[in-house]
Design an enzyme around this catalytic site. Structure first.
Site, mmCIF file in Angstrom:
data_model
loop_
_atom_site.group_PDB
_atom_site.id
_atom_site.type_symbol
_atom_site.label_atom_id
_atom_site.label_comp_id
_atom_site.label_asym_id
_atom_site.label_seq_id
_atom_site.Cartn_x
_atom_site.Cartn_y
_atom_site.Cartn_z
ATOM 1 N NE ARG A 101 30.545 26.105 7.516
ATOM 2 C CZ ARG A 101 30.603 24.982 6.797
ATOM 3 N NH1 ARG A 101 29.489 24.359 6.457
ATOM 4 N NH2 ARG A 101 31.764 24.488 6.424
ATOM 5 C CG HIS A 128 35.809 26.385 3.624
ATOM 6 N ND1 HIS A 128 35.957 26.254 4.990
ATOM 7 C CD2 HIS A 128 35.063 25.305 3.228
ATOM 8 C CE1 HIS A 128 35.332 25.163 5.396
ATOM 9 N NE2 HIS A 128 34.791 24.574 4.366
ATOM 10 C CD GLN A 131 37.396 21.322 2.565
ATOM 11 O OE1 GLN A 131 36.399 21.259 3.261
ATOM 12 N NE2 GLN A 131 38.071 20.246 2.188
ATOM 13 C CG ASP A 224 32.677 24.107 -3.652
ATOM 14 O OD1 ASP A 224 32.016 23.144 -3.192
ATOM 15 O OD2 ASP A 224 32.672 25.236 -3.134
ATOM 16 C CB CYS A 264 35.440 21.197 -0.059
ATOM 17 S SG CYS A 264 33.981 22.098 -0.620
ATOM 18 N NE ARG A 292 37.640 21.044 6.995
ATOM 19 C CZ ARG A 292 36.406 21.562 6.955
ATOM 20 N NH1 ARG A 292 35.559 21.168 6.022
ATOM 21 N NH2 ARG A 292 36.026 22.508 7.811
HETATM 22 N N1 NVA Z 1 31.190 26.671 -1.553
HETATM 23 C C1 NVA Z 1 30.402 25.808 -0.686
HETATM 24 C C2 NVA Z 1 31.302 25.069 0.244
HETATM 25 C C3 NVA Z 1 30.593 24.118 1.172
HETATM 26 C C4 NVA Z 1 31.528 23.439 2.121
HETATM 27 C C5 NVA Z 1 29.391 26.638 0.072
HETATM 28 O O1 NVA Z 1 29.733 27.727 0.543
HETATM 29 O O2 NVA Z 1 28.239 26.197 0.182
HETATM 30 N N1 CP Z 2 33.474 20.837 3.284
HETATM 31 C C1 CP Z 2 32.706 21.311 4.290
HETATM 32 O O1 CP Z 2 32.988 22.352 4.884
HETATM 33 O O2 CP Z 2 31.626 20.534 4.581
HETATM 34 P P1 CP Z 2 30.435 20.866 5.581
HETATM 35 O O3 CP Z 2 29.613 21.979 4.946
HETATM 36 O O4 CP Z 2 29.672 19.591 5.711
HETATM 37 O O5 CP Z 2 31.012 21.329 6.886
#
Ligand code: NVA
Ligand code: CP
Length: 307
Positions: A101, A128, A131, A224, A264, A292
């Site tokens: 990540r 992502h 997801q 989101d 998500c 997931r």
């Molecule tokens: N769009 C959000 C998704 C979190 C799982 C982010 O990048 O923070």
């Molecule tokens: N949806 C998702 O990726 O959640 P986290 O940021 O908790 O991993």
């Protein structure tokens, strides 16, 4: 040949279907596959916070007979003194796969370039894809075959989730609508890639600025956070710009009566979605979060089979 999942269109429509079929099988028979027996280790690296991704990869790797090694870049050399490429050369001699990540998509591309083990994008600024596998699995469970279904994504269409819905959704043969104002639409190159994929899957992508028109007849409604990780300093402007794209009871009332709601998570109730919707009867967010685990296990099994 080593395969990676860096963005959603790294998988063809047939490959996406194969992984989702396997995910459903593993959901019904959780400990069937043990490709990591040994145990072999999978490195799971985080430059950003996480709950679902961290837990589902750790649990899933253990389910597959392996050992998860969770690494925070805050106390590793990656991101500071060492390049993704050099880090990958070290890891590939000891681990079966690398899950990361991070912020820039280019870092993932550098990590994957020439690496002998699969590299998986566990969220970048642009995509992502893990997801989306879970979301498509959830759609299949609640709505059946995704081909021909209409899905509307509300909010920041240029975010990782917005852009992943565009690519993965058309790959699955869905009609994807992005309900977003100017400046928050998916990047032109992502839209062009989606149009190319849609031509062979029967899917489509449309940008619809009017939030009510975008809901009309939708099978799936998604949103989101308006403030993705790394964008915190833009919060005030984003709340102003995206305020009329909140998913409310009124929006859900314009979608099909049997439409489902996806998010998500984590969610900001009262901002991108009203509590009545996310905690209401059309919301399937807890199935989505559980999926997931099953989707990522299937992905790892599939990637390890391609080696
Ligand atoms: N769009 C959000 C998704 C979190 C799982 C982010 O990048 O923070
Ligand atoms: N949806 C998702 O990726 O959640 P986290 O940021 O908790 O991993």
């Amino acid at each position: 040949m080593t395969r990676h999942l860096l963005r959603d269109d790294d998988l063809t429509a047939a490959e996406q279907t194969e992984i989702l079929d396997l995910a459903l099988e593993l959901k019904n028979d959780r400990w069937r596959e043990k490709p990591l027996a040994g145990p072999q280790t999978v490195a799971v690296i985080f430059d950003k916070s996480s709950t679902r991704t961290r837990v589902s990869f750790a649990v899933g790797i253990a389910d597959l007979g392996g050992s998860p090694l969770i690494i925070s870049t805050a106390n590793s050399q990656l991101g500071g003194k060492e390049t993704p490429s050099d880090t990958a050369r070290v890891l590939e001699r000891q681990v079966a796969a690398i899950v990361w990540r991070t912020y820039a998509q280019s870092g993932l591309e550098e990590m994957a370039e020439g690496t002998r083990v699969p590299v998986v994008n566990a969220l970048s600024d642009d995509f992502h894809p893990c997801q989306l596998l879970a979301d498509l699995l959830t759609i299949r469970e609640h709505k059946g075959d995704p081909r021909g279904l209409t899905l509307t994504f509300y909010g920041d269409g240029r975010s990782n989730m917005g852009q992943s819905f565009v690519l993965a959704g058309v790959t699955a043969g869905m009609h994807i609508r992005i309900a977003a104002p100017e400046g928050y639409q998916p990047r032109p190159d992502v839209l062009a890639d989606a149009e190319r994929i849609a031509a062979s899957t029967g899917g489509s992508v449309a940008l619809i600025a009017d939030p009510e028109a975008a809901a009309d007849g939708a099978d799936v409604v998604v949103t989101d956070t308006w403030v993705s990780m790394g964008k915190e300093e833009e919060k005030i402007r984003r709340v102003q710009d995206l305020g009329s794209y909140k998913v409310t009871d009124r929006i859900m009332g314009l979608a099909k009566t049997d439409a489902i709601f996806l998010h998500c998570l984590p969610a900001d109730r009262g901002y991108e979605v009203d509590a009545d919707v996310i905690d209401g009867p059309q919301s399937v967010i807890w199935d989505e979060a559980e999926n997931r685990l099953h989707a990522q296990k299937a992905l790892l099994v599939w990637l390890l089979q391609q080696q």
